[in-house]
Write a protein that holds these residues in place. Sequence first.
Motif, short mmCIF file in Angstrom:
data_model
loop_
_atom_site.label_atom_id
_atom_site.label_comp_id
_atom_site.label_asym_id
_atom_site.label_seq_id
_atom_site.Cartn_x
_atom_site.Cartn_y
_atom_site.Cartn_z
N HIS A 84 44.32 30.53 33.04
CA HIS A 84 43.82 32.43 32.88
C HIS A 84 44.38 32.79 34.12
CE1 HIS A 84 43.50 33.13 28.00
NE2 HIS A 84 44.12 32.13 28.34
N ARG B 31 52.33 34.32 30.03
CA ARG B 31 51.60 35.06 31.39
C ARG B 31 51.81 34.97 32.35
NH1 ARG B 31 46.03 34.88 29.96
NH2 ARG B 31 46.63 34.29 28.00
N GLU C 103 43.89 37.04 38.50
CA GLU C 103 44.03 36.97 36.48
C GLU C 103 45.64 37.28 36.34
OE1 GLU C 103 42.11 39.61 33.14
OE2 GLU C 103 42.33 39.91 35.08
#
Length: 754
Positions: free
Chosen positions: A430, A448, A438
Amino acid sequence: MADTERDVAGLSESAARAEYQRLHELLSAADAAYFEKDNPELSDADYDALKRRYLAIEAAFPDLRRADSLSEKVGSAPAEGFAKVIHQVPMLSLANAFEDSDVEDFVARGKKFFEREAGLRLAFTAEPKIDGLSASLRYEKGRFVRGATRGDGAVGEDITANLRTIAEIPDQLAGSGWPDVIEVRGEVYMSHAEFRALNARSAAEGGQVYVNPRNTAAGSLRQLDPSVTAKRNLKFFAYAWGHVSERFAETQFEAVQKLGEWGFTINPHFKLCMNVEEMLAHYHLIESRRATLGYDIDGVVYKLDDLRLQERWGYVARAPRWAIAHKFPAELAWTELEAIDIQVGRTGALSPVARLKPVTVGGVVVSNATLHNEDYIAGRDNEGNPIRGGKDIRVGDWVQVYRAGDVIPKVADVDLDRRPAGSAPFQFPHICPECGSEAIREEGDSVRRCSGGLICPAQAVEKLRHFVSRAAFDIEGLGSKQVEQFHADGWIDEPADIFTLRDRHGPGTAQQLQDKDGWGEKSAEKLFDAIDARQTIDLRRLIFALGIRHVGEVVSADLARHYGNWRALLAALDQAYPAMERHLEAEAAVLVERARAADDARKARIKPVRAAAWAAEPAVSVQSRGAWDELTGIEGIGDTVGVALVAAFAQQAERASINRLVAHLEVVAEEAPDTAGSRVAGKTVVFTGTLEKLTRSEAKAKAERLGAKVAGSVSANTDLVVAGPGAGSKLKQAEQLGIEVIDEDAWLALVGEG
DNA sequence: CAGCCTCGAGTTCC
DNA sequence: CTCGAGGCTG
């Protein structure tokens, strides 16, 4: 590793012979590598050093000089490679089908496209798809004058001399009736027999082992010395054509037969099929004979037979709609997954890559494979449904690998029985592994993304790579490896820096560059020249090069075509900003309201967002609204793309970077589309009501080919409305606005099909 | 509003 | 080359 120029005169003759032989092989291999890849294996400096030593030995021991000495090639410096050839008609690729049902869908699409023509029977040709290299051969008055590789489809390389060595490529067309000028297209390939024979010869001479026929054929075609190509006994199947000075056939089948009559070899399994069943039957027949054909094929190609219908069905971005390649099932292999690495892309996307114990799949050794995204590893699709039976992928697993479309390696399955004890599910990071920012996954998104933006070195490098890529600035000598190096050295932080590179460190820059690994005097000077040449750049390339999310090649071209020049584009985007912001707020408000409404009873219908937002917000100027509406009115540009664009130009740091870049450039305005003889060029056309002789998509395709813009609704910008029976509100609106309205027949007359 | 079509982004090996 | 998603059509 560089060999230096030690004194060669002191060598014994036998030592010199061995050394000479070794250098000859090394340099030949480097030449080959140079032309087959973007990045040479040997740096220019090392290459030059080796070459000097080679020549020195030759000078000192003239007896050793080989007939095929590389010194012969000094004049035509190897770095020049092959001349470029612009394909008058681009060489397209094909859409793929993997299942019988994909083929059925393809035929159904065709039927739907021509559904207006009652009783029209669509016939298709079917033939094996040869796994070789496409080439385009130009014949003028029946004489072979030039042959080229496919290249990127638009520009290929001139390999005429090599193609002349292929027996199945006639120097003079046979028979009669050929067009004055014709570009014959087909596939150059190497037969299994020849491949085996070549490997046997090579082994006897202690030479290299060739991996597969396709790559060997490719290498053979790119030989600088045609006599090498001649020894490879390449073959050629003709199956298509590019530019022709006059029409020479009515159907695909007839055309290919004629190619046969003119002296080309055409594939014996070329067949005309009257329906889907015949097409699929032929596919399965070819598949069953695959092993005995004597050459590699990777599927079957179907083409709509009627050439006029082909033209009408038209094209998508890089492929005809009227043809499709039905691929054979991919080969599978099992191997061990040694690690999962995370790569960070231009947009910050975190992509997992499988590091595999090397395994041969379909003739190629594979050691990396894509794992797509977080969910794919976890064994779910993006809606949470299990894939692979819900099996996740873990480091240490035995996994099944195949090459999707025979190219991209993918992990398809996991063997749970062989899963090592004590293994744990993969933890997807993450946090960006490159910069520590992040990594955020937006709701509904499957990827992501690192939130670091340009702080992230990986993103910065990827952006630069994109900037110099082929469809963007395409600077010769500045490939992805080179920008990466320059970025790492702190020479280039952003695109604008490329254009100050020559003077970056004062007049000594070139010298400093040569001190770097891999750069020689010549390559440095060439690089600067190539950069200078690119200071003049097409608008569409510039837009694409900026690397704005959702703005790829096609959207860039659309924008360039619409706004014409840089200043107009800039003005429009700046002007649209307040409206875009307001629009986003309205969208957000609607989302909230929609959620509330859904809570209530799911009955409340939300009114059209934009109109409501505008009405409620007089603060946004008419001009701004107009600019935003114009932008999102461009075909293919909706809210998402519009926001990405306007925001990118409004964001201060990004805008400053763009401005610094453009200060070095001369941006060439976009020319109007190919509209010679078109009477609708530049007009905005709206089709409404029922069209009786054309389908909607066909009418649209034709209009766009003629340089018209086809809009979905009537506005003050509309120039022409084509109304069929049953036209309703759009017709009324057109009448109110005083816009010219014509019927379908008048339209056909207008576009020259009456 | 759903389904279709097209485009963008990311990936491998040579 | 494929997948996901944006945009458009019916």
